[in-house]
Design a protein around this motif. Sequence first.
Motif, PDB file in Angstrom:
ATOM      1  N   SER A 113      57.607  85.843  15.046  1.00 23.50           N
ATOM      2  CA  SER A 113      57.116  86.283  13.745  1.00 23.50           C
ATOM      3  C   SER A 113      55.604  86.480  13.752  1.00 23.50           C
ATOM      4  CB  SER A 113      57.490  85.255  12.674  1.00 23.50           C
ATOM      5  OG  SER A 113      56.882  85.544  11.449  1.00 23.50           O
ATOM      6  N   VAL A 114      55.118  87.406  12.905  1.00 24.49           N
ATOM      7  CA  VAL A 114      53.674  87.569  12.744  1.00 24.49           C
ATOM      8  C   VAL A 114      53.161  86.626  11.661  1.00 24.49           C
ATOM      9  CG1 VAL A 114      53.730  89.982  13.464  1.00 24.49           C
ATOM     10  CG2 VAL A 114      53.904  89.425  11.035  1.00 24.49           C
ATOM     11  N   ASP A 115      54.075  85.948  10.989  1.00 20.89           N
ATOM     12  CA  ASP A 115      53.715  85.016   9.926  1.00 20.89           C
ATOM     13  C   ASP A 115      54.094  83.590  10.308  1.00 20.89           C
ATOM     14  OD1 ASP A 115      52.728  87.045   8.320  1.00 20.89           O
ATOM     15  OD2 ASP A 115      54.688  87.441   7.438  1.00 20.89           O
ATOM     16  N   TYR A 116      53.462  82.647   9.661  1.00 25.00           N
ATOM     17  CA  TYR A 116      53.653  81.233   9.952  1.00 25.00           C
ATOM     18  C   TYR A 116      55.090  80.788   9.676  1.00 25.00           C
ATOM     19  CZ  TYR A 116      52.811  76.154   9.616  1.00 25.00           C
ATOM     20  OH  TYR A 116      52.829  74.784   9.776  1.00 25.00           O
ATOM     21  N   ILE A 117      55.684  80.134  10.672  1.00 24.40           N
ATOM     22  CA  ILE A 117      57.025  79.569  10.506  1.00 24.40           C
ATOM     23  C   ILE A 117      57.021  78.140  11.042  1.00 24.40           C
ATOM     24  CG2 ILE A 117      59.421  79.631  11.296  1.00 24.40           C
ATOM     25  CD1 ILE A 117      59.366  82.601  11.235  1.00 24.40           C
ATOM     26  N   ARG A 118      57.563  77.226  10.230  1.00 25.28           N
ATOM     27  CA  ARG A 118      57.735  75.845  10.633  1.00 25.28           C
ATOM     28  C   ARG A 118      59.196  75.480  10.429  1.00 25.28           C
ATOM     29  NH1 ARG A 118      55.160  71.790   6.693  1.00 25.28           N
ATOM     30  NH2 ARG A 118      53.319  73.063   7.107  1.00 25.28           N
ATOM     31  N   SER A 119      59.798  74.822  11.402  1.00 21.49           N
ATOM     32  CA  SER A 119      61.197  74.412  11.296  1.00 21.49           C
ATOM     33  C   SER A 119      61.344  72.994  11.826  1.00 21.49           C
ATOM     34  CB  SER A 119      62.097  75.366  12.097  1.00 21.49           C
ATOM     35  OG  SER A 119      63.454  74.977  12.007  1.00 21.49           O
ATOM     36  N   ASN A 120      61.962  72.144  10.990  1.00 26.19           N
ATOM     37  CA  ASN A 120      62.093  70.730  11.366  1.00 26.19           C
ATOM     38  C   ASN A 120      60.736  70.125  11.725  1.00 26.19           C
ATOM     39  OD1 ASN A 120      64.859  70.506  10.949  1.00 26.19           O
ATOM     40  ND2 ASN A 120      65.329  71.232  13.010  1.00 26.19           N
ATOM     41  N   ASN A 121      59.705  70.485  10.957  1.00 28.84           N
ATOM     42  CA  ASN A 121      58.331  70.002  11.136  1.00 28.84           C
ATOM     43  C   ASN A 121      57.687  70.466  12.441  1.00 28.84           C
ATOM     44  OD1 ASN A 121      57.953  68.434   8.694  1.00 28.84           O
ATOM     45  ND2 ASN A 121      59.444  66.987   9.530  1.00 28.84           N
ATOM     46  N   GLU A 122      58.306  71.422  13.125  1.00 32.57           N
ATOM     47  CA  GLU A 122      57.721  71.988  14.335  1.00 32.57           C
ATOM     48  C   GLU A 122      57.211  73.397  14.034  1.00 32.57           C
ATOM     49  OE1 GLU A 122      58.952  73.485  18.845  1.00 32.57           O
ATOM     50  OE2 GLU A 122      60.459  72.601  17.516  1.00 32.57           O
ATOM     51  N   VAL A 123      55.951  73.665  14.376  1.00 35.82           N
ATOM     52  CA  VAL A 123      55.384  74.995  14.160  1.00 35.82           C
ATOM     53  C   VAL A 123      55.941  75.946  15.208  1.00 35.82           C
ATOM     54  CG1 VAL A 123      53.281  76.369  14.103  1.00 35.82           C
ATOM     55  CG2 VAL A 123      53.275  74.051  13.153  1.00 35.82           C
ATOM     56  N   LYS A 140      50.273  85.204   1.839  1.00 35.93           N
ATOM     57  CA  LYS A 140      49.722  84.427   0.723  1.00 35.93           C
ATOM     58  C   LYS A 140      50.801  83.771  -0.123  1.00 35.93           C
ATOM     59  CE  LYS A 140      45.577  87.317   0.438  1.00 35.93           C
ATOM     60  NZ  LYS A 140      44.729  88.167  -0.443  1.00 35.93           N
ATOM     61  N   ALA A 141      52.040  83.817   0.351  1.00 31.82           N
ATOM     62  CA  ALA A 141      53.146  83.144  -0.341  1.00 31.82           C
ATOM     63  C   ALA A 141      54.073  82.569   0.718  1.00 31.82           C
ATOM     64  CB  ALA A 141      53.893  84.120  -1.238  1.00 31.82           C
ATOM     65  N   ALA A 142      54.892  81.608   0.302  1.00 31.39           N
ATOM     66  CA  ALA A 142      55.766  80.963   1.285  1.00 31.39           C
ATOM     67  C   ALA A 142      57.038  80.442   0.638  1.00 31.39           C
ATOM     68  CB  ALA A 142      55.033  79.816   1.977  1.00 31.39           C
ATOM     69  N   ILE A 143      58.093  80.451   1.432  1.00 34.17           N
ATOM     70  CA  ILE A 143      59.341  79.787   1.074  1.00 34.17           C
ATOM     71  C   ILE A 143      59.317  78.423   1.746  1.00 34.17           C
ATOM     72  CG2 ILE A 143      61.840  79.797   1.440  1.00 34.17           C
ATOM     73  CD1 ILE A 143      61.746  82.827   1.213  1.00 34.17           C
ATOM     74  N   TRP A 160      46.063  77.779   4.733  1.00 30.52           N
ATOM     75  CA  TRP A 160      46.656  77.064   3.593  1.00 30.52           C
ATOM     76  C   TRP A 160      48.090  76.643   3.876  1.00 30.52           C
ATOM     77  CZ3 TRP A 160      50.878  78.419   0.517  1.00 30.52           C
ATOM     78  CH2 TRP A 160      51.463  79.655   0.813  1.00 30.52           C
ATOM     79  N   GLU A 161      48.809  77.489   4.629  1.00 35.27           N
ATOM     80  CA  GLU A 161      50.229  77.224   4.870  1.00 35.27           C
ATOM     81  C   GLU A 161      50.462  75.962   5.703  1.00 35.27           C
ATOM     82  OE1 GLU A 161      48.760  80.026   8.112  1.00 35.27           O
ATOM     83  OE2 GLU A 161      48.447  79.681   5.984  1.00 35.27           O
ATOM     84  N   LYS A 162      49.484  75.580   6.500  1.00 38.87           N
ATOM     85  CA  LYS A 162      49.627  74.390   7.339  1.00 38.87           C
ATOM     86  C   LYS A 162      49.605  73.097   6.525  1.00 38.87           C
ATOM     87  CE  LYS A 162      47.378  76.724  11.227  1.00 38.87           C
ATOM     88  NZ  LYS A 162      46.240  76.698  12.185  1.00 38.87           N
ATOM     89  N   LYS A 163      49.094  73.176   5.302  1.00 42.58           N
ATOM     90  CA  LYS A 163      48.976  71.996   4.442  1.00 42.58           C
ATOM     91  C   LYS A 163      50.194  71.807   3.537  1.00 42.58           C
ATOM     92  CE  LYS A 163      43.968  72.722   4.352  1.00 42.58           C
ATOM     93  NZ  LYS A 163      42.785  72.992   3.479  1.00 42.58           N
ATOM     94  N   ILE A 164      51.132  72.752   3.584  1.00 44.53           N
ATOM     95  CA  ILE A 164      52.323  72.663   2.736  1.00 44.53           C
ATOM     96  C   ILE A 164      53.200  71.498   3.186  1.00 44.53           C
ATOM     97  CG2 ILE A 164      54.437  73.842   2.007  1.00 44.53           C
ATOM     98  CD1 ILE A 164      52.983  76.477   2.373  1.00 44.53           C
ATOM     99  N   GLY A 166      56.700  69.967   3.641  1.00 46.12           N
ATOM    100  CA  GLY A 166      58.075  70.429   3.764  1.00 46.12           C
ATOM    101  C   GLY A 166      58.444  70.590   5.221  1.00 46.12           C
ATOM    102  N   GLU A 167      59.706  70.325   5.541  1.00 47.82           N
ATOM    103  CA  GLU A 167      60.133  70.437   6.940  1.00 47.82           C
ATOM    104  C   GLU A 167      60.162  71.892   7.413  1.00 47.82           C
ATOM    105  OE1 GLU A 167      63.268  68.760   4.941  1.00 47.82           O
ATOM    106  OE2 GLU A 167      61.387  67.756   4.453  1.00 47.82           O
ATOM    107  N   ASP A 168      60.572  72.780   6.504  1.00 46.09           N
ATOM    108  CA  ASP A 168      60.680  74.197   6.840  1.00 46.09           C
ATOM    109  C   ASP A 168      59.744  75.010   5.948  1.00 46.09           C
ATOM    110  OD1 ASP A 168      62.709  73.163   8.358  1.00 46.09           O
ATOM    111  OD2 ASP A 168      64.181  74.671   7.797  1.00 46.09           O
ATOM    112  N   VAL A 169      58.952  75.872   6.566  1.00 44.43           N
ATOM    113  CA  VAL A 169      58.036  76.739   5.819  1.00 44.43           C
ATOM    114  C   VAL A 169      58.052  78.129   6.450  1.00 44.43           C
ATOM    115  CG1 VAL A 169      55.648  77.165   5.125  1.00 44.43           C
ATOM    116  CG2 VAL A 169      56.525  74.818   5.199  1.00 44.43           C
ATOM    117  N   MET A 170      58.144  79.144   5.617  1.00 45.14           N
ATOM    118  CA  MET A 170      58.073  80.523   6.098  1.00 45.14           C
ATOM    119  C   MET A 170      57.190  81.322   5.156  1.00 45.14           C
ATOM    120  SD  MET A 170      61.097  83.326   6.845  1.00 45.14           S
ATOM    121  CE  MET A 170      61.570  83.448   5.116  1.00 45.14           C
ATOM    122  N   THR A 171      56.017  81.731   5.632  1.00 43.43           N
ATOM    123  CA  THR A 171      55.166  82.551   4.786  1.00 43.43           C
ATOM    124  C   THR A 171      55.751  83.953   4.695  1.00 43.43           C
ATOM    125  OG1 THR A 171      53.755  83.070   6.684  1.00 43.43           O
ATOM    126  CG2 THR A 171      53.036  81.290   5.256  1.00 43.43           C
TER     127      THR A 171
END
Length: 208
Positions: A113-123, A140-143, A160-164, A166-171
């Motif tokens: 992905s070209v956008d930030y993805i975190r799964s199970n707290n792993e970037v 500038k937004a994330a699920i 900013w997304e790194k400070k969210i 949650g275990e899973d993050v997808m900007t």
Amino acid sequence: MVRASPTIIKIFKSFVLVLICANTYAQDSILFVQAKWTTTKVARGVEWRSIHFDSSLFQSSQSINVLSIKKRKPVFKVGFERKSLKETSQFAKESSAFAAINGTFFDIKNGGSVDYIRSNNEVINESILPKSGHMAPHQKAAIVVSGGILSLARGDSMGWEKKIIGEDVMTTGPLLIYMSRSAKLDSSQFTFTRHPRTAVAITKKGFF
């Protein structure tokens, strides 16, 4: 005979143009509301509605799918593939999910992905900035998924997304509505050019 000035004629033409555009959008709205959707029950409390407009909605061919989740507490999860392309249906099958939707933007050059993805707290992927060096609207937004519960977040500062939390993050984005208020859209080509789109909505009635 009374002659109108060129200025009045221009104003009149603009007024007529506005009326024509407004009438066109009104007709599209009526067509959308009165359309006969195909409805399929996917699981308990989960309904899939679909429809295809053949060049009749906004003067273009449109295929629209809406998945509604009501009266149940679904467990959400962000799926990913580090390098290769994979069909959305395959993600669902491997996760034993009753539904899956496409999200974020694939890195054509490097995979992932070209956008930030975190799964199970792993970037899994860091955000890749455009050539301008500024954050793209979809960065500038994330699920966010925390304990299987879905929520939305927004930010406009680098990292900013790194400070969210949650275990899973997808900007992803751009954000359309946040906390029941319409978000301001920028004037970039991405925002206003016609593209296939995927959206997630959280309401008092459920998830869409």
